[in-house]
Design an enzyme around this catalytic site. Structure first.
Site, PDB file in Angstrom:
ATOM      1  N   ILE A 163     -32.360  -2.912 -21.286  1.00  0.00           N
ATOM      2  CA  ILE A 163     -32.848  -1.914 -22.245  1.00  0.00           C
ATOM      3  C   ILE A 163     -32.528  -0.495 -21.764  1.00  0.00           C
ATOM      4  O   ILE A 163     -32.950  -0.087 -20.673  1.00  0.00           O
ATOM      5  CB  ILE A 163     -34.365  -2.073 -22.489  1.00  0.00           C
ATOM      6  CG1 ILE A 163     -34.688  -3.494 -22.968  1.00  0.00           C
ATOM      7  CG2 ILE A 163     -34.868  -1.016 -23.460  1.00  0.00           C
ATOM      8  CD1 ILE A 163     -33.942  -3.943 -24.223  1.00  0.00           C
ATOM      9  N   THR A 164     -31.788   0.234 -22.599  1.00  0.00           N
ATOM     10  CA  THR A 164     -31.483   1.636 -22.308  1.00  0.00           C
ATOM     11  C   THR A 164     -32.793   2.423 -22.312  1.00  0.00           C
ATOM     12  O   THR A 164     -33.557   2.337 -23.282  1.00  0.00           O
ATOM     13  CB  THR A 164     -30.495   2.188 -23.367  1.00  0.00           C
ATOM     14  OG1 THR A 164     -29.324   1.374 -23.344  1.00  0.00           O
ATOM     15  CG2 THR A 164     -30.131   3.632 -23.083  1.00  0.00           C
ATOM     16  N   ARG A 288       3.637  15.401 -13.579  1.00  0.00           N
ATOM     17  CA  ARG A 288       4.037  14.525 -12.479  1.00  0.00           C
ATOM     18  C   ARG A 288       5.540  14.253 -12.531  1.00  0.00           C
ATOM     19  O   ARG A 288       6.055  13.839 -13.585  1.00  0.00           O
ATOM     20  CB  ARG A 288       3.256  13.199 -12.581  1.00  0.00           C
ATOM     21  CG  ARG A 288       3.676  12.150 -11.583  1.00  0.00           C
ATOM     22  CD  ARG A 288       3.172  12.488 -10.201  1.00  0.00           C
ATOM     23  NE  ARG A 288       3.403  11.385  -9.272  1.00  0.00           N
ATOM     24  CZ  ARG A 288       3.184  11.480  -7.973  1.00  0.00           C
ATOM     25  NH1 ARG A 288       2.723  12.614  -7.446  1.00  0.00           N
ATOM     26  NH2 ARG A 288       3.404  10.451  -7.184  1.00  0.00           N
ATOM     27  N   GLN A 356      -2.697   3.518 -15.528  1.00  0.00           N
ATOM     28  CA  GLN A 356      -1.301   3.154 -15.254  1.00  0.00           C
ATOM     29  C   GLN A 356      -0.433   4.409 -15.172  1.00  0.00           C
ATOM     30  O   GLN A 356       0.421   4.528 -14.300  1.00  0.00           O
ATOM     31  CB  GLN A 356      -0.808   2.221 -16.378  1.00  0.00           C
ATOM     32  CG  GLN A 356       0.487   1.509 -16.058  1.00  0.00           C
ATOM     33  CD  GLN A 356       0.341   0.520 -14.902  1.00  0.00           C
ATOM     34  OE1 GLN A 356      -0.750   0.070 -14.593  1.00  0.00           O
ATOM     35  NE2 GLN A 356       1.442   0.233 -14.242  1.00  0.00           N
ATOM     36  N   GLY A 360      -1.176   5.410  -8.519  1.00  0.00           N
ATOM     37  CA  GLY A 360      -2.132   5.254  -7.410  1.00  0.00           C
ATOM     38  C   GLY A 360      -3.306   6.213  -7.540  1.00  0.00           C
ATOM     39  O   GLY A 360      -4.459   5.856  -7.273  1.00  0.00           O
ATOM     40  N   GLU A 383     -24.634  -3.360 -28.622  1.00  0.00           N
ATOM     41  CA  GLU A 383     -24.768  -3.230 -30.092  1.00  0.00           C
ATOM     42  C   GLU A 383     -23.772  -4.133 -30.824  1.00  0.00           C
ATOM     43  O   GLU A 383     -23.150  -3.722 -31.811  1.00  0.00           O
ATOM     44  CB  GLU A 383     -24.632  -1.775 -30.507  1.00  0.00           C
ATOM     45  CG  GLU A 383     -25.844  -1.002 -30.028  1.00  0.00           C
ATOM     46  CD  GLU A 383     -26.037   0.274 -30.782  1.00  0.00           C
ATOM     47  OE1 GLU A 383     -26.105   0.221 -32.024  1.00  0.00           O
ATOM     48  OE2 GLU A 383     -26.129   1.303 -30.126  1.00  0.00           O
ATOM     49  N   GLY A 384     -23.680  -5.352 -30.338  1.00  0.00           N
ATOM     50  CA  GLY A 384     -22.779  -6.324 -30.949  1.00  0.00           C
ATOM     51  C   GLY A 384     -21.463  -6.370 -30.212  1.00  0.00           C
ATOM     52  O   GLY A 384     -20.729  -5.376 -30.182  1.00  0.00           O
ATOM     53  N   THR A 385     -21.171  -7.516 -29.585  1.00  0.00           N
ATOM     54  CA  THR A 385     -19.909  -7.655 -28.852  1.00  0.00           C
ATOM     55  C   THR A 385     -18.737  -7.631 -29.839  1.00  0.00           C
ATOM     56  O   THR A 385     -18.930  -7.769 -31.058  1.00  0.00           O
ATOM     57  CB  THR A 385     -19.875  -8.999 -28.098  1.00  0.00           C
ATOM     58  OG1 THR A 385     -19.942 -10.047 -29.073  1.00  0.00           O
ATOM     59  CG2 THR A 385     -21.038  -9.136 -27.123  1.00  0.00           C
TER      60      THR A 385
HETATM   61  C1  LIG Z   1     -25.618  -1.058 -20.452  1.00  0.00           C
HETATM   62  C2  LIG Z   1     -26.302  -1.848 -21.522  1.00  0.00           C
HETATM   63  C3  LIG Z   1     -27.211  -1.236 -22.362  1.00  0.00           C
HETATM   64  C4  LIG Z   1     -27.875  -1.983 -23.342  1.00  0.00           C
HETATM   65  N1  LIG Z   1     -28.849  -1.375 -24.102  1.00  0.00           N
HETATM   66  C5  LIG Z   1     -29.605  -2.142 -24.925  1.00  0.00           C
HETATM   67  C6  LIG Z   1     -30.742  -1.579 -25.596  1.00  0.00           C
HETATM   68  O1  LIG Z   1     -31.054  -0.378 -25.464  1.00  0.00           O
HETATM   69  N2  LIG Z   1     -31.509  -2.389 -26.381  1.00  0.00           N
HETATM   70  C7  LIG Z   1     -31.209  -3.713 -26.545  1.00  0.00           C
HETATM   71  O2  LIG Z   1     -31.940  -4.381 -27.247  1.00  0.00           O
HETATM   72  N3  LIG Z   1     -30.136  -4.285 -25.924  1.00  0.00           N
HETATM   73  C8  LIG Z   1     -29.342  -3.535 -25.115  1.00  0.00           C
HETATM   74  N4  LIG Z   1     -28.279  -4.106 -24.449  1.00  0.00           N
HETATM   75  C9  LIG Z   1     -27.993  -5.543 -24.634  1.00  0.00           C
HETATM   76  C10 LIG Z   1     -26.716  -5.821 -25.416  1.00  0.00           C
HETATM   77  O3  LIG Z   1     -26.889  -5.477 -26.761  1.00  0.00           O
HETATM   78  C11 LIG Z   1     -26.359  -7.320 -25.206  1.00  0.00           C
HETATM   79  O4  LIG Z   1     -25.944  -7.463 -23.863  1.00  0.00           O
HETATM   80  C12 LIG Z   1     -25.255  -7.749 -26.149  1.00  0.00           C
HETATM   81  O5  LIG Z   1     -25.741  -7.840 -27.467  1.00  0.00           O
HETATM   82  C13 LIG Z   1     -24.661  -9.127 -25.775  1.00  0.00           C
HETATM   83  O6  LIG Z   1     -25.670 -10.074 -25.583  1.00  0.00           O
HETATM   84  P1  LIG Z   1     -25.649 -11.007 -24.273  1.00  0.00           P
HETATM   85  O7  LIG Z   1     -25.460 -10.115 -23.114  1.00  0.00           O
HETATM   86  O8  LIG Z   1     -26.805 -11.896 -24.315  1.00  0.00           O
HETATM   87  O9  LIG Z   1     -24.312 -11.864 -24.405  1.00  0.00           O
HETATM   88  P2  LIG Z   1     -24.185 -13.288 -25.133  1.00  0.00           P
HETATM   89  O10 LIG Z   1     -24.782 -13.204 -26.482  1.00  0.00           O
HETATM   90  O11 LIG Z   1     -24.657 -14.340 -24.205  1.00  0.00           O
HETATM   91  O12 LIG Z   1     -22.613 -13.380 -25.279  1.00  0.00           O
HETATM   92  C14 LIG Z   1     -21.751 -13.795 -24.207  1.00  0.00           C
HETATM   93  C15 LIG Z   1     -20.341 -13.927 -24.763  1.00  0.00           C
HETATM   94  O13 LIG Z   1     -20.321 -14.947 -25.791  1.00  0.00           O
HETATM   95  C16 LIG Z   1     -19.823 -14.387 -26.987  1.00  0.00           C
HETATM   96  N5  LIG Z   1     -20.515 -14.983 -28.137  1.00  0.00           N
HETATM   97  C17 LIG Z   1     -21.866 -15.170 -28.314  1.00  0.00           C
HETATM   98  N6  LIG Z   1     -22.108 -15.723 -29.519  1.00  0.00           N
HETATM   99  C18 LIG Z   1     -20.914 -15.872 -30.121  1.00  0.00           C
HETATM  100  C19 LIG Z   1     -20.495 -16.373 -31.383  1.00  0.00           C
HETATM  101  N7  LIG Z   1     -21.385 -16.817 -32.296  1.00  0.00           N
HETATM  102  N8  LIG Z   1     -19.178 -16.383 -31.673  1.00  0.00           N
HETATM  103  C20 LIG Z   1     -18.271 -15.930 -30.773  1.00  0.00           C
HETATM  104  N9  LIG Z   1     -18.597 -15.438 -29.570  1.00  0.00           N
HETATM  105  C21 LIG Z   1     -19.892 -15.399 -29.247  1.00  0.00           C
HETATM  106  C22 LIG Z   1     -20.099 -12.895 -26.880  1.00  0.00           C
HETATM  107  O14 LIG Z   1     -19.240 -12.157 -27.721  1.00  0.00           O
HETATM  108  C23 LIG Z   1     -19.847 -12.659 -25.408  1.00  0.00           C
HETATM  109  O15 LIG Z   1     -18.463 -12.519 -25.181  1.00  0.00           O
HETATM  110  C24 LIG Z   1     -27.578  -3.370 -23.509  1.00  0.00           C
HETATM  111  C25 LIG Z   1     -26.628  -3.970 -22.668  1.00  0.00           C
HETATM  112  C26 LIG Z   1     -26.010  -3.243 -21.677  1.00  0.00           C
HETATM  113  C27 LIG Z   1     -25.048  -3.945 -20.759  1.00  0.00           C
END
Ligand SMILES: Cc1cc2nc3c(=O)[nH]c(=O)nc-3n(C[C@H](O)[C@H](O)[C@H](O)COP(=O)(O)OP(=O)(O)OC[C@H]3O[C@@H](n4cnc5c(N)ncnc54)[C@H](O)[C@@H]3O)c2cc1C
Length: 403
Positions: A163-164, A288, A356, A360, A383-385
Site C-alpha cells: 500500500i502506497t 558522445r 544502451q 557503460g 493499478e492493473g498489470t
Molecule cells: C510499489 C507498489 C505500490 C502499490 N500501491 C498500491 C496501493 O496504493 N494500493 C493498492 O491497493 N495496491 C497497490 N499495489 C498493488 C498492485 O496494484 C498489485 O501488485 C498489482 O495489482 C498486481 O497484483 P499482484 O502483485 O497480486 O500480482 P498477481 O495478481 O499475482 O499477478 C502475477 C502475474 O500474473 C498475471 N496475471 C494474474 N491474473 C491474470 C489473468 N487473469 N490473465 C493473465 N495474467 C494474469 C499478472 O499480470 C502478473 O504478471 C502496489 C504495488 C506496488 C509494487
C-alpha cells in the site's frame, strides 16, 4: 461536451510550466538522494504543499478541467522530475479518488481535504485494496468488515499488501468484503480516520524502483469505525447487496471504479519517466564520440531515438484521448487501459534503450538512466498489470468474457 484538441489552453500551459519548473528546480536535484535513502521525502512534499502543488485545491482544479488534460499534463512534468518523489506527491490522489468515486457529497467534503491536510500540516491518504493473496484478482479480498447494527459500527479485520503511504497515512481508505459469498459484488469501501486503534503498518517493502515512495503492509486488527465511515452509506450498500443476491448487476465494484478512472493518470506517470530518459539519451548521443564522430551519426543509435520519440508521442496521444473520453463520453474499447498499457511498456523499453545509448555510463548510478529504468517498471504492475489491461481491452472489443 468539450471538443478534443491537442492545443493546450492558457491555463494548461501555465500549469505545465509551473510543474516543470518545480520538477527541474526542486525535485531533480534531490532525486538521487531520496532514491538512495529509500525514505518518504517529507521536505519535498512540504515544499510542494507550500506552493499549492500538493493539496486538495490543486487536485480539484485539475480534476475540474472539462477537457481532462490538465491532470495528465501536470503528472507528466512531475514524473519527468522523478517518479519516486512524484508518487510521494501523487499517492494521496488515489485515496481521494476512492472517496470521490464512492462517497456521498458530505463524505467527500469531509474526508478528501483531510487526506491532504494543509500547507503547514501536510497529511497523507492511502488507498488499500491489494492483499497478499489478491492483487489482480480483486474479487478474492479476505479483509472482512462486519456490521453491528446496535452500535452502528463496523469492525474490520485483514491485511493489505503493497500500500502506497500505508501506515504513514492519516486517512486510510480500505476496501473490504461485507458478504464474501458475493465476491466482488459484496465489497464496500471504508474510511479509517486518523489515529484509529487497531490499524498499524506491517513490513515496509524494499523496492526495485520508486524508492522515495513509501510502500508497506497495512494490518487491520479489530479496527472499529462508525457507520458514517462506510462510503456511500448503508442504504446504498444494502440496495447493492440485494440486487447482487437477486443476481442483477449492481453496477461498478468500488475498487475497479477507482482504478478505471485513474488509468490515464498512471499512463502519464510512465510517460514522464520515458520522456526524461529520451531527452537525456538524445543529448548524450549528440555529445558522445566514438570512432571519431558523435554516436548519433550511426543509424543504429539515431533509429533507436526515432523509435523512442515516436512511441512516447503515441503514448501521449492515447493518454490525452483517454483523459478526454473520461470526461466527455465514455470508454468503448478499453481506451483507459490502452493508454496505461502503451505508456508503461513504452517507458520500460525507452529507459532500457537509454541505458544502451549511454553504454557503460548508463549502467552506473552516476547517471540517472538506470534509476529511470528501475522506476519505469512499476507502471506495468500497479493499478492493473499489463496483462490485466489487455484483458480489459479484449473484453471491451469482443463483448465476451475472455479469461
Ligand atoms: C510499489 C507498489 C505500490 C502499490 N500501491 C498500491 C496501493 O496504493 N494500493 C493498492 O491497493 N495496491 C497497490 N499495489 C498493488 C498492485 O496494484 C498489485 O501488485 C498489482 O495489482 C498486481 O497484483 P499482484 O502483485 O497480486 O500480482 P498477481 O495478481 O499475482 O499477478 C502475477 C502475474 O500474473 C498475471 N496475471 C494474474 N491474473 C491474470 C489473468 N487473469 N490473465 C493473465 N495474467 C494474469 C499478472 O499480470 C502478473 O504478471 C502496489 C504495488 C506496488 C509494487
Amino acid at each position: 461536451m468539450t471538443d478534443f484538441s491537442l492545443n493546450l489552453n492558457e491555463d494548461q500551459l501555465q500549469i505545465q510550466k509551473w510543474v516543470h519548473d518545480f520538477a527541474e528546480g526542486v525535485i531533480r536535484p534531490v532525486a538521487e538522494e531520496w532514491d538512495e535513502r529509500e525514505e518518504f521525502p517529507w521536505p519535498v512534499v512540504e515544499e510542494a504543499a507550500q506552493i499549492g502543488l500538493y493539496g486538495v485545491d490543486f487536485l480539484l482544479n485539475a480534476m475540474g478541467d472539462p477537457t481532462g488534460l490538465t491532470l495528465p499534463v501536470a503528472i507528466e512534468e512531475l514524473f519527468w522530475g522523478d517518479a519516486g518523489i512524484g508518487m510521494a506527491i501523487m499517492g494521496t490522489a488515489l485515496a481521494a479518488a476512492g472517496i470521490s468515486g464512492n462517497g456521498t457529497p458530505e463524505q467527500i467534503m469531509e474526508w478528501v481535504p483531510q487526506c491532504y491536510g494543509t500547507a503547514d500540516k501536510v497529511q497523507l491518504g492511502a488507498f488499500c485494496v491489494s492483499e497478499p493473496d489478491a492483487g489482480s484478482d480483486v474479487s478474492s479480498l479476505r479483509t472482512r468488515a462486519v456490521y453491528d447494527e446496535a452500535k452502528d459500527e463496523w469492525t474490520i479485520n485483514g491485511t493489505k499488501a503493497w500500500i502506497t503511504n500505508g501506515g504513514i497515512a492519516d486517512v486510510h481508505v480500505v476496501v473490504a468484503s461485507v458478504d464474501p459469498d458475493l465476491k466482488s459484488k459484496g465489497q464496500a469501501s471504508f474510511i479509517v480516520p486518523p489515529g484509529t486503534e487497531g490499524l498499524s503498518q506491517g513490513q515496509k517493502y524494499k523496492k526495485h524502483g520508486i524508492r522515495a515512495s513509501h510502500t508497506a503492509e497495512v494490518v487491520l486488527d479489530d479496527v472499529k469505525v462508525p457507520g458514517s465511515c462506510l462510503l456511500g452509506g448503508k442504504e446504498k450498500l444494502d440496495a447493492k447487496l440485494a440486487r447482487a443476491r437477486e443476481n442483477v448487476s449492481s453496477g461498478k465494484q468500488p475498487a475497479m471504479a477507482t482504478f478505471e478512472a485513474t488509468r490515464p493518470a498512471v499512463g502519464a506517470q510512465a510517460l514522464g519517466v520515458a520522456r526524461a530518459a529520451y531527452e537525456y539519451a538524445l543529448d548524450y548521443a549528440k555529445e558522445r564520440h566514438a570512432f571519431g564522430r558523435p554516436i548519433i551519426m550511426n543509424q543504429a543509435i539515431a533509429f533507436k531515438l526515432a523509435n523512442m520519440v515516436t512511441e512516447i508521442d503515441a503514448s501521449r496521444l492515447l493518454i490525452w484521448r483517454a483523459a478526454w473520453l473520461a470526461k466527455n463520453g465514455q470508454f468503448k474499447n478499453g481506451e483507459g487501459s490502452m493508454s496505461k498499457w502503451k505508456a508503461s511498456e513504452t517507458a520500460v523499453r525507452v529507459t532500457e534503450e537509454a541505458i544502451q545509448i549511454l553504454g557503460g555510463y548508463g549502467y552506473t548510478r552516476e547517471y540517472p538512466v538506470e534509476r529511470w529504468h528501475r522506476d519505469a517498471k512499476i507502471h506495468t504492475i500497479f493499478e492493473g498489470t499489463s496483462e490485466i489491461q489487455q484483458l480489459v481491452i479484449s473484453r471491451a472489443i469482443s463483448g465476451m468474457r475472455i479469461e
